[in-house]
Write a protein that holds these residues in place. Structure first.
Motif, PDB file in Angstrom:
ATOM      1  N   SER A 346       0.821  -1.208   0.000  1.00  0.00           N
ATOM      2  CA  SER A 346       0.000   0.000   0.000  1.00  0.00           C
ATOM      3  C   SER A 346       0.853   1.254   0.000  1.00  0.00           C
ATOM      4  CB  SER A 346      -0.899   0.002   1.246  1.00  0.00           C
ATOM      5  OG  SER A 346      -1.749  -1.116   1.264  1.00  0.00           O
ATOM      6  N   VAL A 347       2.026   1.172   0.590  1.00  0.00           N
ATOM      7  CA  VAL A 347       2.897   2.341   0.711  1.00  0.00           C
ATOM      8  C   VAL A 347       3.267   2.897  -0.653  1.00  0.00           C
ATOM      9  CG1 VAL A 347       5.128   3.148   1.579  1.00  0.00           C
ATOM     10  CG2 VAL A 347       3.775   1.506   2.909  1.00  0.00           C
ATOM     11  N   GLU A 348       3.350   2.030  -1.665  1.00  0.00           N
ATOM     12  CA  GLU A 348       3.807   2.458  -2.981  1.00  0.00           C
ATOM     13  C   GLU A 348       2.734   3.174  -3.785  1.00  0.00           C
ATOM     14  OE1 GLU A 348       4.949  -1.371  -4.222  1.00  0.00           O
ATOM     15  OE2 GLU A 348       6.571  -1.487  -2.762  1.00  0.00           O
ATOM     16  N   ILE A 349       1.523   3.249  -3.267  1.00  0.00           N
ATOM     17  CA  ILE A 349       0.443   3.953  -3.944  1.00  0.00           C
ATOM     18  C   ILE A 349       0.402   5.389  -3.430  1.00  0.00           C
ATOM     19  CG2 ILE A 349      -2.044   4.033  -4.352  1.00  0.00           C
ATOM     20  CD1 ILE A 349      -2.097   1.012  -3.840  1.00  0.00           C
ATOM     21  N   ASN A 350       0.635   6.363  -4.309  1.00  0.00           N
ATOM     22  CA  ASN A 350       0.734   7.764  -3.901  1.00  0.00           C
ATOM     23  C   ASN A 350       1.626   7.892  -2.671  1.00  0.00           C
ATOM     24  OD1 ASN A 350      -1.134   8.471  -5.915  1.00  0.00           O
ATOM     25  ND2 ASN A 350      -2.841   7.984  -4.544  1.00  0.00           N
ATOM     26  N   PRO A 351       2.866   7.441  -2.754  1.00  0.00           N
ATOM     27  CA  PRO A 351       3.714   7.337  -1.563  1.00  0.00           C
ATOM     28  C   PRO A 351       4.062   8.673  -0.925  1.00  0.00           C
ATOM     29  CG  PRO A 351       5.023   7.021  -3.542  1.00  0.00           C
ATOM     30  CD  PRO A 351       3.594   7.056  -3.987  1.00  0.00           C
ATOM     31  N   ASN A 411       4.876  -3.550   7.084  1.00  0.00           N
ATOM     32  CA  ASN A 411       5.275  -4.000   5.747  1.00  0.00           C
ATOM     33  C   ASN A 411       4.432  -3.397   4.629  1.00  0.00           C
ATOM     34  OD1 ASN A 411       7.376  -5.633   6.581  1.00  0.00           O
ATOM     35  ND2 ASN A 411       6.072  -7.423   6.872  1.00  0.00           N
ATOM     36  N   GLY A 412       3.378  -2.697   4.989  1.00  0.00           N
ATOM     37  CA  GLY A 412       2.552  -2.054   3.974  1.00  0.00           C
ATOM     38  C   GLY A 412       1.488  -2.943   3.363  1.00  0.00           C
ATOM     39  N   LYS A 413       1.304  -4.147   3.886  1.00  0.00           N
ATOM     40  CA  LYS A 413       0.255  -5.025   3.354  1.00  0.00           C
ATOM     41  C   LYS A 413      -1.130  -4.568   3.813  1.00  0.00           C
ATOM     42  CE  LYS A 413       2.790  -8.021   1.067  1.00  0.00           C
ATOM     43  NZ  LYS A 413       2.698  -8.110  -0.400  1.00  0.00           N
ATOM     44  N   LEU A 414      -1.223  -4.126   5.058  1.00  0.00           N
ATOM     45  CA  LEU A 414      -2.454  -3.531   5.576  1.00  0.00           C
ATOM     46  C   LEU A 414      -2.195  -2.039   5.711  1.00  0.00           C
ATOM     47  CD1 LEU A 414      -5.302  -3.791   6.855  1.00  0.00           C
ATOM     48  CD2 LEU A 414      -4.167  -4.146   9.065  1.00  0.00           C
ATOM     49  N   TRP A 415      -2.964  -1.219   4.973  1.00  0.00           N
ATOM     50  CA  TRP A 415      -2.681   0.205   4.991  1.00  0.00           C
ATOM     51  C   TRP A 415      -3.031   0.840   6.330  1.00  0.00           C
ATOM     52  CZ3 TRP A 415       0.179   3.902   3.746  1.00  0.00           C
ATOM     53  CH2 TRP A 415      -0.193   5.220   3.982  1.00  0.00           C
TER      54      TRP A 415
END
Length: 490
Positions: A346-351, A411-415
């Motif tokens: 999720s982190v990589e979306i509009n980071p 880890n960014g799997k759950l935003w």
């Protein structure tokens, strides 16, 4: 026996003076801490806290919001406000029937003691009551503090009806006898307390997750030419569950909160549903279109697969955001997304933050043997037909702040997840208790306003839910002592 108790209590309500004739033996007994509660030594008087037992979840996943965590905080804050520790008693019950009997016994004994000419007790008595409510394995996944919405289709057996009446009669007697009553989370039919404390509601839980998607996916910049794809998962109990109506009523309310936020985007075409379950014609009452039975991990996996990998499809479809409603559902969705081949985080979306930045922030820039989530091969555009691009990891939201899910936030799997502000709740409850005990104006307190409870205007304490993502996990959960670095997988 229930009807006999209720009849006796009604007679007491009709003539409180008669209570003085009751036996004084064992008037108030002892609280859960073993301290006597029959004699007050402080001008603020006694406080009796009645809460349900902690809910049991269907898996090892446990939300942070448990009564066993909140009650000690309330007691500590009461002491900060000037109440003596030995004058605070706590009572825990596993059912409304048992809780209503315990409250009845306490109220009758306390009323008898204070009305006796020979009583040496001084100060007031404040009851803090979180009523036991009907629940099922689905609603317990949100934690213990949630308000279970009333629904006209919900059934109630004779035992529940008798317990409701007993509770109402006991608390009515308490107020007529000069005691103060604060009700937490769920109201009590036919009774208006001195103060009400609103906790998390289904509508708030749905709304906060929808708002997170609007922000993270930048939905205000989306358009019909390049819409975002969102799926909403509303878990409900099995038809075999005798309290299925509870989770259905919860789902109805949660969807109203979600649709209040996301509805305009679906209507404009800026957001679409990958499965077609939601569209421009959907209304706030269309909750059943995204509801599904969630009695097991397999139920959740099958529902996700049916929406993201339709029968006959060569590969899973692109998805930008998923509202999972609670962290249990989110945990299964995260596992299944991985199994379906979605990549990235999720982190990589509009980071605005990076995985390495998150880890450094949480651990104080300590070197860790933790690798970043691999970057996706494409940007995941709606019109990009490449497998790598379409399998960009989506934004996944939940609720409950399950300890075992915190590593997935890192880890960014759950935003994001969310929870009640336990410290603020405890402080607010203690301040309301002091105002009542000292004769102060409850509405003068911060975060208190008037709301209607069972037809009467009642001072109500409210507070906002806390949205937690990787960027503020340290400040909201670790620095506050809710969890440790180890809990977050660091």
């Amino acid at each position: 026996m229930g009807s006999h108790r209720i009849g006796t209590l009604k007679a007491l309500v009709a003539s409180v003076a008669c209570i003085g004739m009751l036996s004084m033996a064992g008037a108030c007994g002892t609280g859960s801490d073993g301290q006597p509660t029959s004699t007050a030594t402080s001008g603020l008087g006694l406080v009796a806290i009645f809460t349900p037992s902690d809910g049991i979840t269907i898996s090892q996943h446990t939300p942070l919001n448990k009564w066993a965590k909140l009650v000690p905080s309330i007691k500590s804050e009461l002491m900060e406000q000037g109440f003596a520790a030995k004058q605070i008693s706590t009572h825990t019950d596993g059912s409304l029937d048992k809780q209503s009997q315990d409250i009845q016994d306490y109220v009758v004994s306390r009323a008898a003691e204070t009305s006796s000419k020979h009583s040496s007790a001084s100060g007031s008595t404040t009851l803090i009551v979180a009523p036991c409510t009907s629940t099922d394995s689905t609603t317990t996944q949100y934690g213990d503090y949630v308000t279970n919405p009333l629904d006209s289709e919900s059934s109630s057996n004779n035992a529940d009806a008798a317990a409701d009446q007993r509770m109402t009669s006991a608390l009515t007697l308490a107020r007529k006898s000069g005691m103060h009553v604060i009700v937490l989370s769920n109201d009590i039919g036919g009774f208006s307390p001195d103060a009400f404390v609103e906790m998390s509601t289904a509508r708030k839980i749905g709304e906060i997750q929808a708002k997170q998607l609007v922000s993270k996916l930048q939905l205000d910049s989306a358009s019909t030419a390049n819409p975002k794809t969102i799926e909403v998962f509303l878990p409900v109990g099995s038809a075999k569950d005798k309290d299925q109506s509870v989770s259905m009523a919860f789902a109805k309310e949660a969807f109203k909160g979600i649709w209040k936020v996301l509805g305009p985007y679906f209507k404009s075409g800026a957001v679409v549903s990958a499965s077609g379950t939601l569209n421009a014609s959907t209304s706030a009452t269309s909750w059943s279109s995204v509801a599904f039975t969630a009695s097991s991990d397999d139920d959740v996996k099958q529902e996700l697969d049916s929406r993201l990998e339709p029968e006959g499809a060569a590969k899973p479809v692109h998805i930008d955001g998923i509202i999972a409603m609670n962290d249990y559902i989110a945990s299964v969705i995260v596992q299944e997304l991985d199994a379906l081949g979605y990549e990235g985080s999720s982190v990589e979306i509009n980071p605005s933050i990076s995985i390495l930045g998150i880890v450094g922030n949480l651990a104080g820039h300590k070197d860790l043997t933790k690798s970043a989530v691999p970057s996706p091969a494409g940007l995941g555009r709606q019109d990009d037909t490449s497998s790598e691009a379409s399998l960009q990891w989506p934004i996944v939201t939940g609720y409950g702040a399950y300890t075992d899910m915190l590593p997935d936030i890192v880890n960014g799997k759950l935003w994001m997840t969310a929870l009640e502000n336990r410290a603020e709740l405890a402080t607010g409850i203690a301040k309301v208790s002091r105002q009542l005990a000292s004769g102060g104006d409850v509405t003068a307190l911060q975060s208190v306003s008037k709301t209607t409870v069972n037809g009467k205007s009642v001072p109500t304490f409210t507070q906002s839910l806390i949205a937690v993502s990787a960027s503020n996990l340290k400040s909201e959960l670790i620095d506050t002592g809710y969890v440790t670095l180890a809990d977050a997988g660091l």
